[in-house]
Design a protein around this motif. Structure first.
Motif, PDB file in Angstrom:
ATOM      1  N   LEU A  38      80.428  29.170  92.856  1.00 48.53           N
ATOM      2  CA  LEU A  38      79.638  30.378  93.047  1.00 48.53           C
ATOM      3  C   LEU A  38      78.706  30.497  91.848  1.00 48.53           C
ATOM      4  O   LEU A  38      79.158  30.387  90.709  1.00 48.53           O
ATOM      5  CB  LEU A  38      80.586  31.579  93.108  1.00 48.53           C
ATOM      6  CG  LEU A  38      79.961  32.945  93.378  1.00 48.53           C
ATOM      7  CD1 LEU A  38      79.405  33.021  94.791  1.00 48.53           C
ATOM      8  CD2 LEU A  38      81.015  34.040  93.186  1.00 48.53           C
ATOM      9  N   LEU A  39      77.423  30.686  92.108  1.00 52.20           N
ATOM     10  CA  LEU A  39      76.465  30.786  90.996  1.00 52.20           C
ATOM     11  C   LEU A  39      75.264  31.604  91.446  1.00 52.20           C
ATOM     12  O   LEU A  39      75.064  31.842  92.641  1.00 52.20           O
ATOM     13  CB  LEU A  39      76.009  29.387  90.550  1.00 52.20           C
ATOM     14  CG  LEU A  39      75.440  28.459  91.628  1.00 52.20           C
ATOM     15  CD1 LEU A  39      73.953  28.707  91.837  1.00 52.20           C
ATOM     16  CD2 LEU A  39      75.651  27.000  91.235  1.00 52.20           C
ATOM     17  N   GLN A  40      74.492  32.047  90.483  1.00 57.98           N
ATOM     18  CA  GLN A  40      73.211  32.679  90.799  1.00 57.98           C
ATOM     19  C   GLN A  40      72.117  31.810  90.194  1.00 57.98           C
ATOM     20  O   GLN A  40      72.073  31.587  88.976  1.00 57.98           O
ATOM     21  CB  GLN A  40      73.137  34.107  90.249  1.00 57.98           C
ATOM     22  CG  GLN A  40      71.830  34.791  90.655  1.00 57.98           C
ATOM     23  CD  GLN A  40      71.897  36.306  90.614  1.00 57.98           C
ATOM     24  OE1 GLN A  40      72.937  36.896  90.317  1.00 57.98           O
ATOM     25  NE2 GLN A  40      70.782  36.947  90.934  1.00 57.98           N
ATOM     26  N   MET A  41      71.247  31.290  91.031  1.00 59.35           N
ATOM     27  CA  MET A  41      70.162  30.423  90.545  1.00 59.35           C
ATOM     28  C   MET A  41      69.159  31.236  89.745  1.00 59.35           C
ATOM     29  O   MET A  41      68.835  32.359  90.133  1.00 59.35           O
ATOM     30  CB  MET A  41      69.406  29.797  91.720  1.00 59.35           C
ATOM     31  CG  MET A  41      70.153  28.691  92.420  1.00 59.35           C
ATOM     32  SD  MET A  41      69.071  27.891  93.638  1.00 59.35           S
ATOM     33  CE  MET A  41      70.190  27.779  95.017  1.00 59.35           C
ATOM     34  N   ASP A  42      68.653  30.636  88.657  1.00 57.78           N
ATOM     35  CA  ASP A  42      67.497  31.250  87.992  1.00 57.78           C
ATOM     36  C   ASP A  42      66.232  30.625  88.603  1.00 57.78           C
ATOM     37  O   ASP A  42      66.319  29.715  89.439  1.00 57.78           O
ATOM     38  CB  ASP A  42      67.582  31.095  86.469  1.00 57.78           C
ATOM     39  CG  ASP A  42      67.607  29.648  86.010  1.00 57.78           C
ATOM     40  OD1 ASP A  42      67.267  28.749  86.818  1.00 57.78           O
ATOM     41  OD2 ASP A  42      67.979  29.402  84.852  1.00 57.78           O
ATOM     42  N   MET A  66      66.173  33.278  96.945  1.00 61.57           N
ATOM     43  CA  MET A  66      67.291  32.424  96.528  1.00 61.57           C
ATOM     44  C   MET A  66      67.812  32.772  95.130  1.00 61.57           C
ATOM     45  O   MET A  66      68.923  32.381  94.772  1.00 61.57           O
ATOM     46  CB  MET A  66      66.894  30.940  96.620  1.00 61.57           C
ATOM     47  CG  MET A  66      66.734  30.447  98.041  1.00 61.57           C
ATOM     48  SD  MET A  66      68.201  30.648  99.100  1.00 61.57           S
ATOM     49  CE  MET A  66      69.343  29.495  98.336  1.00 61.57           C
ATOM     50  N   THR A  67      66.990  33.501  94.338  1.00 59.01           N
ATOM     51  CA  THR A  67      67.453  33.945  93.019  1.00 59.01           C
ATOM     52  C   THR A  67      67.939  35.404  93.047  1.00 59.01           C
ATOM     53  O   THR A  67      68.327  35.945  92.022  1.00 59.01           O
ATOM     54  CB  THR A  67      66.307  33.827  91.971  1.00 59.01           C
ATOM     55  OG1 THR A  67      65.177  34.570  92.444  1.00 59.01           O
ATOM     56  CG2 THR A  67      65.907  32.387  91.728  1.00 59.01           C
ATOM     57  N   SER A  68      67.926  36.014  94.232  1.00 58.92           N
ATOM     58  CA  SER A  68      68.173  37.460  94.325  1.00 58.92           C
ATOM     59  C   SER A  68      69.646  37.845  94.180  1.00 58.92           C
ATOM     60  O   SER A  68      69.966  39.016  93.992  1.00 58.92           O
ATOM     61  CB  SER A  68      67.650  38.001  95.663  1.00 58.92           C
ATOM     62  OG  SER A  68      68.412  37.470  96.733  1.00 58.92           O
ATOM     63  N   GLY A  69      70.533  36.885  94.272  1.00 60.89           N
ATOM     64  CA  GLY A  69      71.956  37.190  94.170  1.00 60.89           C
ATOM     65  C   GLY A  69      72.754  35.913  94.166  1.00 60.89           C
ATOM     66  O   GLY A  69      72.191  34.819  94.273  1.00 60.89           O
ATOM     67  N   PRO A  70      74.077  36.033  94.056  1.00 62.69           N
ATOM     68  CA  PRO A  70      74.902  34.828  94.015  1.00 62.69           C
ATOM     69  C   PRO A  70      74.895  34.066  95.335  1.00 62.69           C
ATOM     70  O   PRO A  70      74.731  34.653  96.412  1.00 62.69           O
ATOM     71  CB  PRO A  70      76.303  35.368  93.706  1.00 62.69           C
ATOM     72  CG  PRO A  70      76.266  36.820  93.965  1.00 62.69           C
ATOM     73  CD  PRO A  70      74.849  37.266  93.877  1.00 62.69           C
TER      74      PRO A  70
END
Ligand code: CMP
Length: 140
Positions: A38-42, A66-70
């Motif tokens: 589980l990750l959140q992209m920068d 795609m960077t808006s949340g995990p």
């Protein structure tokens, strides 16, 4: 033919509480999960992952989403994994996805389409390597 593919449970599906339901589908379809996180992209990560789409009109919107949340990224194993996962997820546009597919059930729009699947064996290997080190992948 590679037996591995790369999947993302996208921010919309995670936010809507559908992570477990997509996991159920992965298991029901007899994929082996050989890695997951589980990750959140920068922004640099999302722009790198979607570099192939950088000239598309939806690129900015796509990387913002795609960077808006995990999200959950996964490496999956099964015979003919790329095709099998693409069949399980259905068409990019949920309006075109057939009944029983993951996108038909969980996607809300062409952009917020719940899941990602690699489109070729070559891209599957590249995408897995983009998110996972070799030591993070199960080999037995
Ligand atoms: P995916 O195939 O996982 O990777 C590329 C993504 O771009 C795709 O899912 C959609 O989320 C998004 N996408 C593709 N086409 C469009 C479009 N016409 N408008 C907005 N987003 C799109």
């Amino acid at each position: 033919m590679s037996n591995r593919t790369f999947a993302i449970i996208k921010p919309d599906a995670v936010k809507n509480g559908n992570t477990g339901k997509v996991y159920d589908r992965i298991i029901q379809n007899n994929f082996k999960i050989i890695s997951a996180k589980l990750l959140q992209m920068d922004m640099p990560k999302a722009e790198g992952f979607y570099a192939v789409h950088k000239e598309r009109p939806f690129f900015k919107e796509l990387t913002s989403f795609m960077t808006s949340g995990p999200c959950m990224v996964l490496a999956l194993e099964k015979e003919n994994a790329v095709q099998a996962w693409r069949e399980a997820i259905g068409a990019t546009n949920p309006k075109e996805a057939i009944e029983g597919t993951i996108r038909k059930e969980f996607a809300t729009s062409i952009q917020e389409n719940a899941v990602h699947g690699s489109d070729s064996d070559e891209n599957a290997e590249k995408e897995i390597a983009f998110f996972f080190t070799k030591s993070e992948i199960l080999t037995n």
